[in-house]
Design a protein around this motif. Structure first.
Motif, PDB file in Angstrom:
ATOM      1  N   GLN A 180      10.339 110.836 -20.863  1.00 15.83           N
ATOM      2  CA  GLN A 180       9.677 111.903 -20.109  1.00 15.83           C
ATOM      3  C   GLN A 180       8.194 111.997 -20.486  1.00 15.83           C
ATOM      4  O   GLN A 180       7.836 112.008 -21.652  1.00 15.83           O
ATOM      5  N   GLY A 181       7.348 112.033 -19.464  1.00 17.03           N
ATOM      6  CA  GLY A 181       5.912 112.176 -19.688  1.00 17.03           C
ATOM      7  C   GLY A 181       5.164 110.872 -19.908  1.00 17.03           C
ATOM      8  O   GLY A 181       3.944 110.878 -20.066  1.00 17.03           O
ATOM      9  N   PHE A 182       5.877 109.750 -19.919  1.00 21.27           N
ATOM     10  CA  PHE A 182       5.236 108.452 -20.091  1.00 21.27           C
ATOM     11  C   PHE A 182       5.066 107.775 -18.735  1.00 21.27           C
ATOM     12  O   PHE A 182       5.928 107.891 -17.866  1.00 21.27           O
ATOM     13  N   ASN A 183       3.968 107.046 -18.577  1.00 19.22           N
ATOM     14  CA  ASN A 183       3.796 106.278 -17.352  1.00 19.22           C
ATOM     15  C   ASN A 183       4.523 104.936 -17.503  1.00 19.22           C
ATOM     16  O   ASN A 183       5.052 104.617 -18.570  1.00 19.22           O
ATOM     17  N   GLU A 184       4.543 104.143 -16.438  1.00 18.61           N
ATOM     18  CA  GLU A 184       5.297 102.873 -16.444  1.00 18.61           C
ATOM     19  C   GLU A 184       4.824 101.925 -17.544  1.00 18.61           C
ATOM     20  O   GLU A 184       5.643 101.280 -18.201  1.00 18.61           O
ATOM     21  N   ASP A 185       3.510 101.815 -17.750  1.00 20.88           N
ATOM     22  CA  ASP A 185       2.998 100.929 -18.802  1.00 20.88           C
ATOM     23  C   ASP A 185       3.476 101.384 -20.180  1.00 20.88           C
ATOM     24  O   ASP A 185       3.849 100.565 -21.027  1.00 20.88           O
ATOM     25  N   GLU A 186       3.469 102.685 -20.417  1.00 22.61           N
ATOM     26  CA  GLU A 186       3.918 103.212 -21.700  1.00 22.61           C
ATOM     27  C   GLU A 186       5.418 103.005 -21.879  1.00 22.61           C
ATOM     28  O   GLU A 186       5.882 102.701 -22.986  1.00 22.61           O
ATOM     29  N   ILE A 187       6.164 103.134 -20.794  1.00 22.74           N
ATOM     30  CA  ILE A 187       7.611 102.891 -20.867  1.00 22.74           C
ATOM     31  C   ILE A 187       7.878 101.429 -21.216  1.00 22.74           C
ATOM     32  O   ILE A 187       8.764 101.123 -22.028  1.00 22.74           O
ATOM     33  N   HIS A 188       7.087 100.516 -20.660  1.00 24.09           N
ATOM     34  CA  HIS A 188       7.237  99.093 -21.010  1.00 24.09           C
ATOM     35  C   HIS A 188       6.886  98.862 -22.480  1.00 24.09           C
ATOM     36  O   HIS A 188       7.513  98.025 -23.142  1.00 24.09           O
ATOM     37  N   LEU A 189       5.915  99.591 -23.003  1.00 23.04           N
ATOM     38  CA  LEU A 189       5.550  99.489 -24.420  1.00 23.04           C
ATOM     39  C   LEU A 189       6.712  99.971 -25.300  1.00 23.04           C
ATOM     40  O   LEU A 189       7.038  99.329 -26.305  1.00 23.04           O
ATOM     41  N   ILE A 190       7.338 101.065 -24.914  1.00 26.02           N
ATOM     42  CA  ILE A 190       8.507 101.565 -25.643  1.00 26.02           C
ATOM     43  C   ILE A 190       9.617 100.511 -25.615  1.00 26.02           C
ATOM     44  O   ILE A 190      10.248 100.224 -26.639  1.00 26.02           O
ATOM     45  N   GLU A 191       9.835  99.930 -24.448  1.00 27.53           N
ATOM     46  CA  GLU A 191      10.868  98.901 -24.331  1.00 27.53           C
ATOM     47  C   GLU A 191      10.551  97.719 -25.239  1.00 27.53           C
ATOM     48  O   GLU A 191      11.444  97.173 -25.898  1.00 27.53           O
ATOM     49  N   HIS A 192       9.286  97.338 -25.307  1.00 26.09           N
ATOM     50  CA  HIS A 192       8.883  96.222 -26.173  1.00 26.09           C
ATOM     51  C   HIS A 192       9.157  96.560 -27.647  1.00 26.09           C
ATOM     52  O   HIS A 192       9.655  95.719 -28.405  1.00 26.09           O
ATOM     53  N   ALA A 193       8.837  97.782 -28.050  1.00 21.66           N
ATOM     54  CA  ALA A 193       9.096  98.201 -29.429  1.00 21.66           C
ATOM     55  C   ALA A 193      10.594  98.162 -29.731  1.00 21.66           C
ATOM     56  O   ALA A 193      11.019  97.717 -30.800  1.00 21.66           O
TER      57      ALA A 193
END
Length: 151
Positions: A123-136
Motif C-alpha cells: 500500500q502506498g508504493f508505486n509500480e517501480d517501488e513494488i518491483h524493488l520490494i519484489e527484487h529484495a
C-alpha cells in the motif's frame, strides 16, 4: 566491522514480521470455524492447492518434509474431512491428494488473509517501488535456498 543501524532495524523487523505472521495465523485459526486445524495442517492444505491433485510426494517436497511425516498429517486431514486421497487408475501406488469442500473453504480463507496482508504490504508504493520490494524478496529467497542446500 559494526553492522549499520538500518541493517539492524531491517533484521529486527524481519524477525518480528516472521513471528507475528505465525502468531496471527494461529490466533485467527483458533477463532474460526477451522479451529480443529493446526498451523502445519493449514499449510498442508495450502500446499495441496485448490484445483490440483498433486501426488503426496510432490506435497511433501513443497513442504520440505519426509513422505512419512506428510502421511501422518494427511491421515489427520482425511479424518477431519479436509482432504481426500485418490489412487491413480494406472498405478495404485501413486496417491493424489485433493481438498474436500471443507478443505477448499479453508484454502480460500487462508488465501484471503494472505491477499489482505500483501495488499497492505505494498500500500502506498508505486509500480517501480513494488518491483524493488519484489527484487529484495527474491534476494532473500535466494539466500534461504542457498542455506537449504547446506542442510
Amino acid at each position: 566491522m559494526a553492522q549499520r543501524p538500518i541493517m539492524k532495524r531491517i533484521n529486527t523487523k524481519l524477525e518480528k514480521v516472521y513471528r507475528d505472521i505465525l502468531r496471527i495465523e494461529e490466533t485467527e485459526l483458533q477463532k474460526s470455524q477451522f479451529r480443529d486445524l493446526s498451523i502445519t495442517e493449514m499449510h498442508t492444505i495450502d500446499a495441496i492447492g485448490l484445483h490440483q491433485k498433486p501426488t503426496s510426494s510432490a506435497v511433501a517436497a513443497r513442504l520440505h518434509v519426509t513422505q512419512g511425516t506428510l502421511t501422518v498429517g494427511i491421515k489427520q486431514l482425511v479424518r477431519k474431512g479436509y482432504v481426500d486421497r485418490e489412487h491413480a487408475d494406472d498405478d495404485k501406488r501413486i496417491v493424489n491428494l485433493l481438498l474436500t469442500r471443507k478443505g477448499r473453504l479453508m484454502y480460500r480463507a487462508h488465501q484471503a488473509f494472505h491477499q489482505q496482508m500483501v495488499d497492505r504490504f505494498v500500500q502506498g508504493f508505486n509500480e517501480d517501488e513494488i518491483h524493488l520490494i519484489e527484487h529484495a524478496l527474491d534476494n532473500l529467497m535466494a539466500f534461504i535456498a542457498e542455506q537449504d542446500q547446506h542442510l
